[in-house]
Design an enzyme around this catalytic site. Structure first.
Site: not given
Ligand code: GLN
Length: 210
Positions: A51, A53, A83, A178, A180
């Site tokens: 997501g 962060s 991620c 990912h 998933e």
């Molecule tokens: N760029 C996102 C972040 O800084 C991470 C991206 C992802 O979870 N696909 O959290």
């Protein structure tokens, strides 16, 4: 312990909760979406999804989950972070937004949004330590990389240019990609097997947390 259907929470404040849920359920886990401290009771594992962060950090603090999650990690709860989830698990973060915190738990440093604009998102095949059979199909989506790996942390996968993208300390597993999303279940299966061996967190959480 915990029978054959381990209870696995997904931190469900933001991010790709549904994709993890589908994969964990297809592997036989019982899934709990974690949005409040009481949702931690009885968990044998926790997934922190991908997501954003910085948003996940803000919501985690807003919902009063930061200290309870740190407690659960301290207790030894198995955690899988993908991620943004990898970022949340890192003890040290570079290129976070101002004031961004992590939960910690893994002695690694990560650099957020580490891939340049051109390769911000890409799919690739990756050999992952402990995964039998063909290389994994994985998606990188504005991914972080691991820039320092501390004692007791194993490298599970690196890119061809040696940048580290998956690590594990036998409790917390963190992936910059990912599975998933690309649909390869093998790392999740490894995690579900780990959760199955973990005695559930108590039904009555310490009163200091609730
Ligand atoms: N760029 C996102 C972040 O800084 C991470 C991206 C992802 O979870 N696909 O959290």
């Amino acid at each position: 312990m915990g029978g054959s259907s381990p209870v696995i929470g997904i931190l469900a404040l933001q991010g790709d909760v549904r994709e993890h849920r589908r994969m964990l359920e297809s592997l036989g886990a019982t899934v709990v979406e974690v949005r409040a401290v009481r949702d931690l009771a009885g968990l044998q594992g926790l997934v922190i999804p991908g997501g954003e962060s910085s948003v996940m950090d803000k919501l985690t603090r807003l919902f009063g989950l930061t200290e309870p999650l740190r407690w659960a990690i301290d207790e030894g709860l198995p955690v899988l972070g993908t991620c943004a989830g990898m970022i949340m698990l890192a003890n040290e973060l570079a290129d976070g937004i101002e004031g961004q915190e992590t939960l910690g738990g893994l002695d690694i440093s990560v650099q957020r949004n580490a891939f340049g604009a051109q390769r911000e998102s890409f799919d690739t095949r990756l050999d992952v330590r402990g995964i039998e059979g063909p290389a994994m199909d994985v998606s990188f989506i504005r991914a972080p990389i691991v820039t320092r790996v501390g004692d007791g942390v194993d490298i599970l996968a690196s890119l061809d240019d040696a940048r580290v993208v998956a690590v594990d300390n036998s409790q917390c597993m963190a992936l910059a990609f990912h599975p998933e999303v690309s649909g390869d279940e093998r790392l999740h299966a490894m995690f579900v097997a780990r959760a199955r061996e973990y005695p559930p967190l108590p039904g009555d959480l310490p009163t200091t947390l609730v």
